[in-house]
Scaffold this motif. Structure first.
Motif, PDB file in Angstrom:
ATOM      1  N   GLU A 220       0.850  -1.187   0.000  1.00 30.36           N
ATOM      2  CA  GLU A 220       0.000   0.000   0.000  1.00 30.36           C
ATOM      3  C   GLU A 220       0.890   1.242   0.000  1.00 30.36           C
ATOM      4  OE1 GLU A 220      -3.985  -1.801   2.228  1.00 30.36           O
ATOM      5  OE2 GLU A 220      -2.820  -0.205   3.207  1.00 30.36           O
ATOM      6  N   SER A 246      -0.709  -0.417  -4.256  1.00 33.20           N
ATOM      7  CA  SER A 246      -2.121  -0.378  -3.903  1.00 33.20           C
ATOM      8  C   SER A 246      -2.472   0.971  -3.283  1.00 33.20           C
ATOM      9  CB  SER A 246      -2.476  -1.512  -2.937  1.00 33.20           C
ATOM     10  OG  SER A 246      -3.879  -1.652  -2.828  1.00 33.20           O
ATOM     11  N   ARG A 247      -3.757   1.257  -3.299  1.00 33.41           N
ATOM     12  CA  ARG A 247      -4.287   2.543  -2.838  1.00 33.41           C
ATOM     13  C   ARG A 247      -5.470   2.242  -1.927  1.00 33.41           C
ATOM     14  NH1 ARG A 247      -8.335   6.162  -5.080  1.00 33.41           N
ATOM     15  NH2 ARG A 247      -7.798   8.355  -4.711  1.00 33.41           N
ATOM     16  N   GLN A 266      -3.827  10.164  -5.496  1.00 31.55           N
ATOM     17  CA  GLN A 266      -3.584   9.140  -6.501  1.00 31.55           C
ATOM     18  C   GLN A 266      -2.184   8.535  -6.333  1.00 31.55           C
ATOM     19  OE1 GLN A 266      -5.697   7.837  -8.700  1.00 31.55           O
ATOM     20  NE2 GLN A 266      -7.371   9.184  -8.042  1.00 31.55           N
ATOM     21  N   LEU A 267      -2.003   7.342  -6.874  1.00 32.39           N
ATOM     22  CA  LEU A 267      -0.692   6.718  -6.874  1.00 32.39           C
ATOM     23  C   LEU A 267       0.272   7.478  -7.783  1.00 32.39           C
ATOM     24  CD1 LEU A 267      -1.749   2.973  -7.282  1.00 32.39           C
ATOM     25  CD2 LEU A 267      -0.755   4.006  -5.230  1.00 32.39           C
ATOM     26  N   LYS A 272       3.118   0.543 -11.087  1.00 34.41           N
ATOM     27  CA  LYS A 272       2.104  -0.339 -11.656  1.00 34.41           C
ATOM     28  C   LYS A 272       1.048  -0.624 -10.602  1.00 34.41           C
ATOM     29  CE  LYS A 272       1.280  -4.716 -14.034  1.00 34.41           C
ATOM     30  NZ  LYS A 272       1.884  -5.936 -14.609  1.00 34.41           N
ATOM     31  N   PRO A 273      -0.186  -0.174 -10.812  1.00 38.47           N
ATOM     32  CA  PRO A 273      -1.246  -0.430  -9.831  1.00 38.47           C
ATOM     33  C   PRO A 273      -1.553  -1.912  -9.706  1.00 38.47           C
ATOM     34  CG  PRO A 273      -1.881   1.300 -11.387  1.00 38.47           C
ATOM     35  CD  PRO A 273      -0.663   0.624 -11.945  1.00 38.47           C
ATOM     36  N   TRP A 275      -4.297  -3.400  -9.457  1.00 35.55           N
ATOM     37  CA  TRP A 275      -5.431  -3.875 -10.255  1.00 35.55           C
ATOM     38  C   TRP A 275      -5.059  -4.227 -11.683  1.00 35.55           C
ATOM     39  CZ3 TRP A 275      -5.531   0.926  -7.749  1.00 35.55           C
ATOM     40  CH2 TRP A 275      -5.271   2.034  -8.553  1.00 35.55           C
TER      41      TRP A 275
END
Length: 279
Positions: A220, A246-247, A266-267, A272-273, A275
């Motif tokens: 996270e 992650s967020r 936001q990230l 790379k998120p 999801w």
């Protein structure tokens, strides 16, 4: 691609204040478009949340936050995302982790009584949706109710954190076991709110390395309790260790959380998120 993903929050099924369906509605109102419900060591709220999300057109994935014992009496939390919540090893493992909570709660109540706070076990139960999941947060709400502290955070700082009068150590899941349960169920394991652990810099790096060696894949980078400095730090960790980002809000309820659902920054754009791993 989601514009507002919130992949860590809690319902009344563990130590949150809202029912899963109510939590989903709050997320939709706040503009969340991808939500994971991650109750502590429990997946009993997922079906209700998923049905509520489908009814309002909100993207939803399965989640859980597993309590892990690591190092010298340290508790860390590993979030599992996008897994099969019927997977037998995961279901059995989570049940085993939950089984020790009631005994620990009794010991916590005894320690709090020595510190002058009586009736804590019965008082905490008033705030518990599932008695098998009684936790420090439920004790904290009772202590606030009794007027010993103005808010839950103060309770943790003075009574329930490691080294304080009401703290009781407990053997949770093994890190490798927790990651295996998540991965074997088809999910992704993520280190939750890394800034919250009372670890030295060397201990943090050892945790990240051990987690990666176990098959952990994410961290996270943005959590409800993160400040700008921590976000930069954990973005660097994600780059160095190759973790997915992650967020998450870690929302527990109105007036009790660092931030509301979906209200995080936001990230960083180059990460790379998490999801994307299942898109």
């Amino acid at each position: 691609m989601p514009k507002n993903a919130d992949l860590h929050c809690h319902s009344i099924v563990s130590d949150g204040l809202l029912a899963p369906a109510v939590l989903v509605e709050r997320a939709r109102t706040n503009g969340v478009d991808l939500l994971a419900l991650t109750d502590h060591d429990e997946i009993g709220g997922l079906d209700e949340a998923r049905a509520a999300a489908a009814a309002v057109g909100l993207g939803f994935i399965n989640g859980v936050e597993i309590s892990v014992s690591w190092g010298d009496d340290q508790t860390v939390h590993i979030v599992g995302l996008n897994f099969d919540h019927h997977h037998a090893d995961l279901v059995t493992g989570l049940a085993r982790v939950r089984s020790g909570r009631d005994a620990r709660a009794g010991l916590m109540a005894e320690e709090l009584a020595k510190a002058g706070i009586d009736g804590a076990y019965a008082g905490a139960l008033k705030y518990v949706g599932n008695p098998a999941l009684i936790s420090r947060s439920h004790f904290a709400r009772y202590i606030v109710e009794r007027g010993f502290a103005p808010d839950v955070k103060t309770v943790f700082d003075h009574w329930l954190a490691k080294g304080k009068p009401g703290y009781v150590s407990h053997a949770w899941a093994d890190l490798q076991d927790a990651v295996n349960w998540i991965r074997d169920a088809g999910g992704i394991a993520v280190i939750a709110h890394p800034g919250r652990y009372r670890l030295t810099s060397a201990e943090r790096r050892a945790l990240y390395a051990a987690f990666k060696d176990c098959g952990g894949q994410g961290i996270e980078v943005v959590s409800g309790s993160s400040n700008e400095t921590e976000i930069r730090e954990f973005a660097g960790i994600a780059r160095e260790f190759g973790f997915l980002a992650s967020r998450a809000s870690d929302f527990h309820g109105p007036g009790e959380s660092y931030i509301d659902l979906g209200r995080m920054v936001q990230l960083p754009a180059d990460l790379k998120p998490v999801w994307e791993a299942w898109n």
